[in-house]
Design an enzyme around this catalytic site. Structure first.
Site: not given
Length: 399
Positions: A190, A274, A327, A330, A345, A347, A354
């Protein structure tokens, strides 16, 4: 494999003068050919770089006798470069893009000329490298700051000027390439502004930000240059100082990118990155300078050609994949403004934004690679079945 090594030169005053004259000749030939190309096209003709080179050879002795003072390859290669520029222009137009039309060259902007060694069976070579010297046509042996790194046949040399120094980029046909030093499997990368890159392994590469570090000096030298009278010696000196600083900033950026891309290409077999919309990202005026100074496009270019050497697979994840918003535990998608630097999150996941994106990129790259492998397997089976069917049909017709 063709590889290029760029080395700084230490020419004598006479050699530096010849380099400047050769660059001027190449620039003139390029501009002359571009003007003739436009004129022929507007008259309904079909110009080509081959016809333009032949015409220049036929008239330069009478109309441009000063061109005979430099190697004939300088103007010839310049016109070949123009032909390549038009090929790329036409190709992009056919793809529906809107490329820029080839423009005339200006003095002092990317001055360069090229010398070729010719075919493999040539009896003599215009470019020869011996230790820390290089033999160039019409100027003899020129000292280099270092020796050539690669063993192999020298194909060509491009001499160029950057700031107040002369450099030679030597193209070599060699078997030397990057070798894999480890195999850590797959990794997601990233890219960012605060950190140059965050890997899915947890490693972060800090952003050097050379442009920001030298911004005050850059602004001061730019103001100093603007105050100098055009055509004066003081303006020339101020321009060289500013060019040196820009060159240093570029060298720092290139060094960081080379180290990172070499590490990735030699230590991982699958690298997920990306497909960044850099043009769109530059619309953010608050981050435009930092984004432009990070060199995202250069990172991808270096990673792709180095991965080809080591056999690594570079998987480009779609730019619309929500890597930062998803996330990694999850799969829930959250609203993540740029000010939120952590993924929190329900979860229980709580990690750096990043790092979370890098993990998602790695997972998406592996999934994409798996789909491609299945498609290749199906295509292979289909090809075998088709071949077997043809054999059966042939046997039946024979019987």
């Amino acid at each position: 494999m063709h590889r290029v090594h760029k080395i700084r030169l230490d020419p004598t005053q006479a050699q530096a003068t010849y380099f400047a004259r050769a660059c001027g000749t190449a620039r003139f030939a390029y501009n002359w050919a571009l003007a003739e190309w436009k004129r022929e096209y507007e008259a309904g003709g079909k110009p080509s770089e081959i016809s333009l080179r032949k015409r220049l050879n036929s008239i330069k002795a009478t109309e441009f006798p000063w061109m005979l003072e430099v190697s004939k390859t300088a103007p010839q290669q310049a016109i070949k470069n123009l032909g390549a520029a038009f090929q790329h222009f036409i190709r992009r137009v056919k793809l529906g893009q809107k490329p820029g039309y080839p423009t005339f060259k200006r003095k002092g902007v990317r001055d360069s000329f090229r010398a070729d060694n010719g075919p493999l069976d040539a009896t003599s070579h215009a470019v020869l490298v011996e230790g820390q010297t290089i033999k160039l046509p019409r100027c003899g042996l020129v000292r280099m700051r270092e020796s050539l790194r690669f063993d192999g046949r020298v194909l060509s040399a491009v001499v160029s000027r950057a700031a107040d120094g002369w450099y030679v980029a030597i193209l070599v046909d060699t078997a030397n390439c990057l070798a894999r030093v480890a195999d850590h499997g797959a990794v997601g990368v990233d890219l960012g502004v605060a950190t140059l890159a965050t890997l899915s392994t947890g490693l972060t590469v800090p952003a050097l930000k050379p442009h920001r570090a030298a911004y005050k000096r850059l602004a001061r030298l730019s103001r100093s240059l603007s105050r100098k009278q055009k055509g004066s010696h003081n303006r020339v000196k101020a321009k060289i100082k500013l060019a040196r600083l820009h060159q240093r900033i570029g060298n720092v950026r290139a060094d960081a990118l080379h180290k990172l891309t070499t590490k990735l290409a030699t230590e991982f077999t699958t690298i997920g990155i990306e497909d960044l919309n850099v043009a769109g990202m530059l619309q953010n005026r608050s981050l435009a300078r930092s984004i432009a100074g990070s060199g995202f496009a250069e990172f991808r270019r270096q990673l792709e050609y180095k991965s080809a050497m080591t056999g690594a697979d570079v998987v480009v994840v779609d730019r619309f994949f929500p890597s930062s918003k998803t996330c990694s535990d999850c799969g829930t998608i959250h609203e993540m403004p740029l000010s939120s630097r952590r993924m929190v999150c329900e979860c229980g996941c709580d990690m750096d934004r990043d790092l979370n994106a890098a993990i998602n990129i790695r997972r998406q790259a592996l999934a994409h690679q798996s789909v491609e492998n299945e498609a290749l397997a199906v295509a292979s089976v289909t090809t075998k079945l088709h071949s077997a069917k043809q054999k059966i049909v042939g046997l039946c017709s024979y019987a």
